[in-house]
Design a protein around this motif. Structure first.
Motif, short mmCIF file in Angstrom:
data_model
loop_
_atom_site.label_atom_id
_atom_site.label_comp_id
_atom_site.label_asym_id
_atom_site.label_seq_id
_atom_site.Cartn_x
_atom_site.Cartn_y
_atom_site.Cartn_z
N ARG A 82 0.84 -1.20 0.00
CA ARG A 82 0.00 0.00 0.00
C ARG A 82 0.88 1.26 0.00
O ARG A 82 1.03 1.93 1.02
CB ARG A 82 -0.91 0.00 1.23
N LYS A 106 1.37 9.36 1.92
CA LYS A 106 0.62 10.25 2.82
C LYS A 106 1.50 10.66 4.02
O LYS A 106 1.53 11.82 4.43
CB LYS A 106 -0.63 9.51 3.31
N MET A 118 -4.93 8.97 18.75
CA MET A 118 -5.61 7.80 18.17
C MET A 118 -5.84 6.74 19.25
O MET A 118 -6.87 6.07 19.27
CB MET A 118 -4.78 7.18 17.04
N ASP A 156 -4.41 -4.68 11.62
CA ASP A 156 -3.28 -4.54 12.52
C ASP A 156 -2.78 -3.09 12.53
O ASP A 156 -2.24 -2.62 11.52
CB ASP A 156 -2.16 -5.49 12.06
N PRO A 157 -2.92 -2.38 13.66
CA PRO A 157 -2.45 -0.98 13.68
C PRO A 157 -0.94 -0.86 13.50
O PRO A 157 -0.46 0.17 13.05
CB PRO A 157 -2.88 -0.46 15.06
N ARG A 185 -0.73 -0.75 9.70
CA ARG A 185 -1.42 0.35 9.01
C ARG A 185 -1.06 1.73 9.57
O ARG A 185 -1.12 2.72 8.86
CB ARG A 185 -2.94 0.18 9.12
N ARG A 231 -2.76 -15.39 16.26
CA ARG A 231 -3.14 -14.02 15.88
C ARG A 231 -3.98 -14.03 14.59
O ARG A 231 -4.96 -13.31 14.47
CB ARG A 231 -1.86 -13.21 15.66
N TYR A 248 -7.83 -12.75 14.33
CA TYR A 248 -8.28 -11.72 13.39
C TYR A 248 -9.43 -12.25 12.53
O TYR A 248 -10.36 -11.52 12.22
CB TYR A 248 -7.11 -11.26 12.51
N THR A 262 -10.35 9.72 12.34
CA THR A 262 -10.68 11.13 12.20
C THR A 262 -10.14 11.77 10.92
O THR A 262 -10.52 12.88 10.58
CB THR A 262 -10.13 11.92 13.41
N TYR A 292 -13.69 1.26 5.05
CA TYR A 292 -12.34 0.85 5.48
C TYR A 292 -12.23 -0.66 5.74
O TYR A 292 -11.39 -1.33 5.12
CB TYR A 292 -11.94 1.66 6.71
#
Lengths: 260, 255
Positions: free
Chosen positions: A39, A45, A122, A137-138, A141, B64, B68, B85, B95
Motif C-alpha cells: 500500500r 501520505k 488515536m 493490525d495498527p 497500518r 493471531r 483476526y 478522524t 475501510y
C-alpha cells in the motif's frame, strides 16, 4: 541509604524494561513492514506529513545556519588572511555535523512531536482498539508507514538543509563580504570528499531518522490516554529524540572520523 | 473467568452465556469492568483464569491470524465511536470492507450506502467525523460495526451522553438490527430503562461478581435490595450515599 539504593535500582530496572518494550515494539513494526509496500499510498501520505510539512522550517533554518557560519568563518579567517577558505568551513561543517544534527533536532521537534501526538490521540480516542477489533493490525497500518516515511524523509531533508546552507553561506561570502564567486565554489568543490564528508553525513541522517521516528511512535503508542499523559509523551519524544541525536552524533563521528 | 489489573480483582470467577440471536445486556455501576469484559471477549485482554469461547473457539488460545479471522465476525461499537478522524464517513465504513475483501469500488459503494441507510445517515456520507454530532458519530460507528456482516455485535455504553431523540434512535436501531440481521448483541450500559427495553437477558455486575441475572421483568420484580437500588436508581441503600467516613457531627465538631 538502603532506600536510596533501592530507588536507584528501581529506576534503572524501569529504564531497562522500557528499552526492552521499545525494542520489542520496533521488532513488531519491522515484522509488518513487508505489508506496507503493498500500500504505497500510506507511505506517500506519511511522507507528506512528516517530510513536506517539515520542509519550510528546514529551508529557513538551513539558510540562516549557512549565513551565520559564513559570517563567523570570515571574522576568524580574515585575521590570518585566509578568508577565501570560508566555503571550505561552511561546506564541511554543514556536511559532517550541522546538516544531519540540526535537521535531526528540528525533525524531532516538528515531525516527532506531531507523530507522538497523533498516535497518542488515536489511542485515547480508541481508534487503535477500533482497528484491532476490525481485524486490522495498527502496527502495519499506522506505525510501520510512519516509521518508514520518517526514515526516508530525514536524509532528504538533511540534503536540502545542506544545500540551502551552502547557498546561505554563498550569499554572505560572495555578496556580503566580497569573496570572489569562483573561489567560493571551487574551494567547496575541491575540499569536499564525496564519501568521507557527504556520505558520512547522510549515513548519520539515516540513523537519526530511524531513532527519532522509533521514539516518536513508541511514545505515542505507550502514552497514558489522558491530556496530561499525551503532553508528557510529546515532551519525552522531543527530549529523548534530541538527546539521542546528539549522543549518536558523537558516537558516529568518533567511528567515522576519529581513531577511538 | 477471572481477571485482575495489578492487585485489583476486576472479575472473580464469573460465568455467563451470550445466547445466539438475543440481545444480552451487561449492566452495573461505573467502574465495575463492563468495558473490560468486552475487551476480554474481543481478545484484546487475556483472562488470568478460565476461558472465553465464541462459536466453540477459545478466544485466547487462537493464533493471531485466527483471532483476526474471528474478529471479522464480531462488530464493536466503542463508547467514543472510534471513527478514524482523518477520513470521511463513507471511507470509515468502507475501510474494513476494503481491507478484508477484494470487492470493486462500485460494489463497496453500494454496500456502504446500504449500511448508512440502515442507520439513517446515507446523506452524511461526505461529512468528516469532526462534523458529526455525538449521536450521529455513534450511528456511523454502528454502520461500521456491521460493515462485514458480523454474527455478533458488542455495544459499549451506546446511550451515554445522548439526547432523548438520539437515544431513542439508538435503542430502536440496536433492537431492529439484531432482528433483521440475525445478530447476537451484547449491550454494556448503565442506562437502565433504555437497556431493559431492548434486552432479552440481563447480567448485573458489581464487585467483580454477577450479582443478579434474568429477564428484564424478573429483575424489575426482584426482592434483592442491591438489584432494586440499581434498577430504581435509589441514592441510598446497599451502596451507601456517603463514602466511608466518621460520623458527621464528630467530624464537624473537630478542630
Amino acid at each position: 541509604m538502603l532506600d536510596k539504593l533501592q530507588l536507584i535500582g528501581q529506576k534503572q530496572l524501569a529504564i531497562i524494561s522500557r528499552l526492552g518494550q521499545a525494542t520489542v515494539f520496533l521488532y513488531q513494526i519491522l515484522l509488518t513492514m513487508p505489508g506496507v509496500f503493498i500500500r504505497p499510498s500510506l507511505i506517500v501520505k506519511q511522507l507528506y506529513s512528516t517530510g513536506v510539512q517539515t520542509l519550510v522550517i528546514i529551508l529557513v533554518a538551513g539558510t540562516f545556519v549557512g549565513m551565520v557560519l559564513a559570517l563567523q568563518a570570515y571574522y576568524v579567517l580574515v585575521d590570518f588572511g585566509a578568508e577565501e577558505s570560508i566555503s571550505q568551513m561552511v561546506v564541511l561543517s554543514l556536511m559532517r555535523e550541522l546538516g544531519p544534527v540540526i535537521t535531526g533536532l528540528l525533525f524531532a521537534g516538528r515531525a516527532g512531536s506531531a507523530l507522538t501526538a497523533e498516535i497518542g490521540l488515536m489511542k485515547s480516542t480508541e481508534q487503535l482498539s477500533g482497528m484491532e477489533m476490525m481485524a486490522i493490525d495498527p502496527m502495519q497500518r499506522v506505525m510501520a508507514p510512519r516509521v518508514l516515511a520518517g526514515f526516508m524523509a530525514l536524509p532528504i531533508l538533511t540534503a536540502i538543509f545542506m544545500a540551502v546552507g551552502v547557498l546561505g553561506g554563498y550569499l554572505v561570502a560572495v555578496h556580503g563580504v566580497g569573496i570572489y564567486e569562483g573561489v567560493y565554489w571551487s574551494l567547496a568543490q575541491a575540499k569536499v570528499d564525496f564519501y568521507t564528508d557527504l556520505m558520512n553525513g547522510m549515513i548519520k541522517s539515516v540513523v537519526f531518522g530511524l531513532v527519532i521516528v522509533w521514539i516518536a511512535v513508541f511514545e505515542g503508542h505507550d502514552s497514558v490516554p489522558t491530556s496530561e499523559g499525551l503532553g508528557q509523551a510529546t515532551t519525552r519524544t522531543v527530549v529523548h529524540g534530541s538527546l539521542a541525536v546528539l549522543g549518536l552524533d558523537f558516537l558516529l563521528t568518533a567511528l567515522m572520523f576519529g581513531d577511538i | 473467568m477471572s481477571f485482575s489489573r495489578g492487585s485489583r480483582k476486576i472479575f472473580d470467577n464469573i460465568s455467563l452465556d451470550i445466547p445466539r440471536g438475543k440481545v444480552t445486556a451487561i449492566m452495573g455501576p461505573s467502574g465495575t469492568g463492563k468495558t473490560t469484559l468486552l475487551k476480554l471477549i474481543g481478545g484484546q485482554l487475556k483472562p488470568d483464569q478460565g476461558s472465553i469461547c465464541m462459536d466453540g473457539n477459545n478466544v485466547h488460545e487462537l493464533s493471531r491470524k485466527d483471532l483476526y479471522r474471528l474478529r471479522k465476525r464480531m462488530g464493536m461499537l466503542f463508547q467514543s465511536g472510534a471513527l478514524l478522524t482523518d477520513i470521511n464517513v463513507f471511507d470509515n465504513i468502507a475501510y474494513p470492507i476494503r481491507e478484508h475483501t477484494d470487492l470493486d469500488e462500485s460494489m463497496i459503494r453500494s454496500l456502504v450506502l446500504m449500511k448508512l441507510n440502515a442507520v439513517g445517515l446515507r446523506g452524511a456520507r461526505d461529512l468528516m467525523p469532526s462534523e458529526l454530532s455525538g449521536g450521529m458519530a455513534r450511528r456511523v460507528a454502528m454502520a461500521r460495526a456491521i460493515a462485514l456482516d458480523p454474527v455478533m455485535v458488542m455495544y459499549d455504553e451506546p446511550f451515554t451522553g445522548q439526547d432523548p431523540i438520539s437515544m431513542g434512535v439508538l435503542v430502536n436501531l440496536i433492537r431492529s438490527m439484531n432482528q433483521s440481521l440475525h445478530l447476537s448483541s451484547i449491550v454494556v450500559s448503565h442506562d437502565v430503562p433504555e437497556t431493559m427495553s431492548i434486552s432479552d437477558h440481563i447480567y448485573l455486575l458489581s464487585g467483580g461478581k454477577i450479582v443478579a441475572e434474568g429477564a428484564p421483568d424478573a429483575l424489575t420484580n426482584s426482592d434483592d435490595p442491591w438489584t432494586q437500588q440499581f434498577i430504581a436508581g435509589q441514592p441510598d441503600g446497599p451502596v451507601p450515599f456517603h463514602f466511608e467516613a466518621e460520623p458527621v457531627m464528630q467530624d464537624l465538631l473537630q478542630e
